[in-house]
Design a protein around this motif. Structure first.
Motif, PDB file in Angstrom:
ATOM      1  N   GLU A 143      31.251  64.137  33.377  1.00 13.92           N
ATOM      2  CA  GLU A 143      32.382  64.973  32.995  1.00 13.92           C
ATOM      3  C   GLU A 143      32.504  66.191  33.911  1.00 13.92           C
ATOM      4  O   GLU A 143      33.600  66.527  34.378  1.00 13.92           O
ATOM      5  CB  GLU A 143      32.243  65.435  31.544  1.00 13.92           C
ATOM      6  N   GLU A 144      31.381  66.839  34.191  1.00 12.70           N
ATOM      7  CA  GLU A 144      31.403  67.997  35.075  1.00 12.70           C
ATOM      8  C   GLU A 144      31.772  67.595  36.500  1.00 12.70           C
ATOM      9  O   GLU A 144      32.571  68.270  37.167  1.00 12.70           O
ATOM     10  CB  GLU A 144      30.051  68.697  35.059  1.00 12.70           C
ATOM     11  N   LEU A 145      31.194  66.484  36.965  1.00 13.32           N
ATOM     12  CA  LEU A 145      31.443  66.047  38.330  1.00 13.32           C
ATOM     13  C   LEU A 145      32.912  65.692  38.546  1.00 13.32           C
ATOM     14  O   LEU A 145      33.523  66.088  39.548  1.00 13.32           O
ATOM     15  CB  LEU A 145      30.559  64.841  38.659  1.00 13.32           C
ATOM     16  N   LEU A 146      33.499  64.944  37.600  1.00 12.53           N
ATOM     17  CA  LEU A 146      34.876  64.502  37.765  1.00 12.53           C
ATOM     18  C   LEU A 146      35.886  65.607  37.455  1.00 12.53           C
ATOM     19  O   LEU A 146      36.974  65.628  38.034  1.00 12.53           O
ATOM     20  CB  LEU A 146      35.140  63.268  36.905  1.00 12.53           C
ATOM     21  N   THR A 147      35.528  66.508  36.550  1.00 15.53           N
ATOM     22  CA  THR A 147      36.403  67.647  36.298  1.00 15.53           C
ATOM     23  C   THR A 147      36.523  68.505  37.554  1.00 15.53           C
ATOM     24  O   THR A 147      37.606  69.013  37.880  1.00 15.53           O
ATOM     25  CB  THR A 147      35.867  68.492  35.128  1.00 15.53           C
ATOM     26  N   THR A 148      35.407  68.632  38.277  1.00  9.54           N
ATOM     27  CA  THR A 148      35.426  69.362  39.548  1.00  9.54           C
ATOM     28  C   THR A 148      36.368  68.691  40.551  1.00  9.54           C
ATOM     29  O   THR A 148      36.977  69.371  41.385  1.00  9.54           O
ATOM     30  CB  THR A 148      34.009  69.433  40.146  1.00  9.54           C
ATOM     31  N   LEU A 149      36.497  67.361  40.407  1.00  9.59           N
ATOM     32  CA  LEU A 149      37.392  66.605  41.296  1.00  9.59           C
ATOM     33  C   LEU A 149      38.806  66.497  40.727  1.00  9.59           C
ATOM     34  O   LEU A 149      39.579  65.644  41.155  1.00  9.59           O
ATOM     35  CB  LEU A 149      36.809  65.209  41.544  1.00  9.59           C
ATOM     36  N   LYS A 150      39.119  67.347  39.730  1.00 11.13           N
ATOM     37  CA  LYS A 150      40.479  67.470  39.178  1.00 11.13           C
ATOM     38  C   LYS A 150      40.904  66.292  38.301  1.00 11.13           C
ATOM     39  O   LYS A 150      42.096  66.039  38.118  1.00 11.13           O
ATOM     40  CB  LYS A 150      41.500  67.650  40.313  1.00 11.13           C
ATOM     41  N   PHE A 151      39.945  65.581  37.705  1.00  7.01           N
ATOM     42  CA  PHE A 151      40.284  64.505  36.769  1.00  7.01           C
ATOM     43  C   PHE A 151      40.611  65.099  35.400  1.00  7.01           C
ATOM     44  O   PHE A 151      39.885  65.959  34.891  1.00  7.01           O
ATOM     45  CB  PHE A 151      39.128  63.517  36.638  1.00  7.01           C
ATOM     46  N   GLN A 152      41.683  64.623  34.798  1.00  7.11           N
ATOM     47  CA  GLN A 152      42.083  65.065  33.463  1.00  7.11           C
ATOM     48  C   GLN A 152      42.227  63.901  32.486  1.00  7.11           C
ATOM     49  O   GLN A 152      42.661  64.087  31.349  1.00  7.11           O
ATOM     50  CB  GLN A 152      43.414  65.839  33.537  1.00  7.11           C
ATOM     51  N   ASN A 153      41.859  62.707  32.917  1.00 10.14           N
ATOM     52  CA  ASN A 153      42.028  61.506  32.096  1.00 10.14           C
ATOM     53  C   ASN A 153      40.675  60.913  31.697  1.00 10.14           C
ATOM     54  O   ASN A 153      40.488  59.693  31.694  1.00 10.14           O
ATOM     55  CB  ASN A 153      42.862  60.461  32.849  1.00 10.14           C
ATOM     56  N   LEU A 154      39.726  61.784  31.368  1.00  8.56           N
ATOM     57  CA  LEU A 154      38.364  61.341  31.064  1.00  8.56           C
ATOM     58  C   LEU A 154      38.228  60.934  29.602  1.00  8.56           C
ATOM     59  O   LEU A 154      38.755  61.589  28.701  1.00  8.56           O
ATOM     60  CB  LEU A 154      37.368  62.455  31.399  1.00  8.56           C
ATOM     61  N   ASN A 155      37.493  59.860  29.382  1.00  6.11           N
ATOM     62  CA  ASN A 155      37.279  59.313  28.036  1.00  6.11           C
ATOM     63  C   ASN A 155      35.778  59.239  27.758  1.00  6.11           C
ATOM     64  O   ASN A 155      35.116  58.301  28.185  1.00  6.11           O
ATOM     65  CB  ASN A 155      37.903  57.926  27.936  1.00  6.11           C
ATOM     66  N   PRO A 156      35.201  60.230  27.066  1.00 11.87           N
ATOM     67  CA  PRO A 156      33.762  60.220  26.781  1.00 11.87           C
ATOM     68  C   PRO A 156      33.392  59.072  25.839  1.00 11.87           C
ATOM     69  O   PRO A 156      34.068  58.833  24.834  1.00 11.87           O
ATOM     70  CB  PRO A 156      33.520  61.576  26.105  1.00 11.87           C
ATOM     71  N   ILE A 157      32.319  58.355  26.178  1.00 11.49           N
ATOM     72  CA  ILE A 157      31.846  57.252  25.339  1.00 11.49           C
ATOM     73  C   ILE A 157      30.395  57.509  24.946  1.00 11.49           C
ATOM     74  O   ILE A 157      29.614  58.056  25.708  1.00 11.49           O
ATOM     75  CB  ILE A 157      31.973  55.891  26.056  1.00 11.49           C
ATOM     76  N   LEU A 158      30.061  57.117  23.728  1.00 15.19           N
ATOM     77  CA  LEU A 158      28.724  57.360  23.199  1.00 15.19           C
ATOM     78  C   LEU A 158      27.744  56.260  23.575  1.00 15.19           C
ATOM     79  O   LEU A 158      26.634  56.520  24.026  1.00 15.19           O
ATOM     80  CB  LEU A 158      28.787  57.506  21.673  1.00 15.19           C
ATOM     81  N   ASN A 159      28.145  55.023  23.412  1.00 17.18           N
ATOM     82  CA  ASN A 159      27.252  53.884  23.616  1.00 17.18           C
ATOM     83  C   ASN A 159      27.430  53.306  25.022  1.00 17.18           C
ATOM     84  O   ASN A 159      28.252  52.416  25.231  1.00 17.18           O
ATOM     85  CB  ASN A 159      27.507  52.819  22.556  1.00 17.18           C
ATOM     86  N   VAL A 160      26.664  53.822  25.969  1.00 15.89           N
ATOM     87  CA  VAL A 160      26.829  53.377  27.362  1.00 15.89           C
ATOM     88  C   VAL A 160      26.388  51.931  27.562  1.00 15.89           C
ATOM     89  O   VAL A 160      26.790  51.282  28.527  1.00 15.89           O
ATOM     90  CB  VAL A 160      26.058  54.297  28.336  1.00 15.89           C
ATOM     91  N   SER A 161      25.562  51.413  26.654  1.00 15.96           N
ATOM     92  CA  SER A 161      25.102  50.032  26.800  1.00 15.96           C
ATOM     93  C   SER A 161      26.254  49.033  26.664  1.00 15.96           C
ATOM     94  O   SER A 161      26.143  47.879  27.079  1.00 15.96           O
ATOM     95  CB  SER A 161      24.010  49.716  25.770  1.00 15.96           C
ATOM     96  N   LYS A 162      27.369  49.468  26.073  1.00 18.36           N
ATOM     97  CA  LYS A 162      28.541  48.601  25.914  1.00 18.36           C
ATOM     98  C   LYS A 162      29.631  48.913  26.947  1.00 18.36           C
ATOM     99  O   LYS A 162      30.725  48.341  26.900  1.00 18.36           O
ATOM    100  CB  LYS A 162      29.128  48.767  24.510  1.00 18.36           C
ATOM    101  N   SER A 163      29.338  49.812  27.874  1.00 22.39           N
ATOM    102  CA  SER A 163      30.381  50.302  28.773  1.00 22.39           C
ATOM    103  C   SER A 163      30.930  49.220  29.702  1.00 22.39           C
ATOM    104  O   SER A 163      32.149  49.149  29.915  1.00 22.39           O
ATOM    105  CB  SER A 163      29.866  51.488  29.588  1.00 22.39           C
ATOM    106  N   LEU A 164      30.077  48.372  30.258  1.00 14.42           N
ATOM    107  CA  LEU A 164      30.571  47.318  31.143  1.00 14.42           C
ATOM    108  C   LEU A 164      31.400  46.312  30.351  1.00 14.42           C
ATOM    109  O   LEU A 164      32.473  45.890  30.796  1.00 14.42           O
ATOM    110  CB  LEU A 164      29.416  46.617  31.850  1.00 14.42           C
TER     111      LEU A 164
END
Length: 240
Positions: A143-164
């Motif tokens: 979130e910090e890295l992409l916000t620095t790159l001006k991203f505003q369409n970020l979707n935080p997810i809790l369970n990264v094991s299901k991300s793919l």
């Protein structure tokens, strides 16, 4: 002299003064730190256990969701967290020991959508800022890295094991993660790496062990010294 030392140690014992054991927190994030057959394994625990042995401790390692692990490790005395990216926003929250190893982070999409990202890195980042949803780990460095790159369409997810799985199902357009994690999850899901496409590299980031600010500097220095010895012993600067 020895008699005086014995008397001091005895007095401290009867006064109930003792050295508090360190407790470390981490997350279930394969293949860096994860549980298999009831045991915490991965490159993170492997390095931390080696350091603990040198320090002369056997710390309790607790696996928690990342947000809770971060909160406990930053607020409680004699606690630490691994493996964590050292970012400007996080810098004042901890005392840092590292780097332990490095990770390569990128943006991934389904291969059927890769035609949308046919330019160079900057062009692809511009396109990625326009999509409906870019998945990042809740509370993670992404979130910090992409916000620095001006991203505003970020979707935080809790369970990264299901991300793919969710990326391939079209739940979101892009996933921010490491190449090693992506390869591991592709194998776990039984899909080929060709099912996804890396559209842009975000960067390579060092991973750390970090202790709360209320942990004594003496304790932190012991772990830092142990890491220096570990690096000399293994003849590496950034294990990966």
């Amino acid at each position: 002299m020895m008699k005086q030392l014995f008397c001091i140690l005895a007095l401290l014992f009867f006064m109930g003064v003792k050295v508090e054991a360190v407790e470390l927190y981490t997350e279930d994030f394969p293949p860096y730190n994860y549980i298999t057959n009831g045991e915490l394994v991965g490159i993170g625990p492997e390095i931390v256990r080696a350091l603990a042995k040198d320090v002369g401790e056997d710390p309790k390692m607790t696996v928690l969701p990342w947000v809770r692990a971060y909160k406990y490790a930053s607020e409680k005395k004699n606690t630490g967290i691994f493996s964590i990216v050292r970012t400007p926003k996080r810098e004042p929250d901890f005392q840092w020991v590292g780097p332990l190893y490095a990770v390569r982070v990128g943006l991934y999409t389904k291969s059927e959508n890769k035609h949308l990202y046919s330019g160079d890195r900057e062009e692809n980042l511009i396109q990625a800022r326009k999509v409906g949803s870019v998945a990042i780990q809740l509370g993670g460095a992404g979130e910090e890295l992409l916000t620095t790159l001006k991203f505003q369409n970020l979707n935080p997810i809790l369970n990264v094991s299901k991300s793919l799985f969710l990326l391939l199902k079209g739940r979101y357009d892009i996933l921010e993660t490491s190449d090693v994690f992506m390869a591991y999850m592709a194998k776990e899901e039984g899909v080929l790496m060709s099912a996804v496409s890396e559209i842009a590299v975000i960067g390579e980031y060092d991973m750390y062990l970090a202790f709360s600010k209320s942990t004594s500097l003496e304790t932190v220095e012991k772990w830092r010294n142990a890491l220096e010895k570990y690096k000399k012993k293994t003849n590496i600067n950034n294990p990966s």
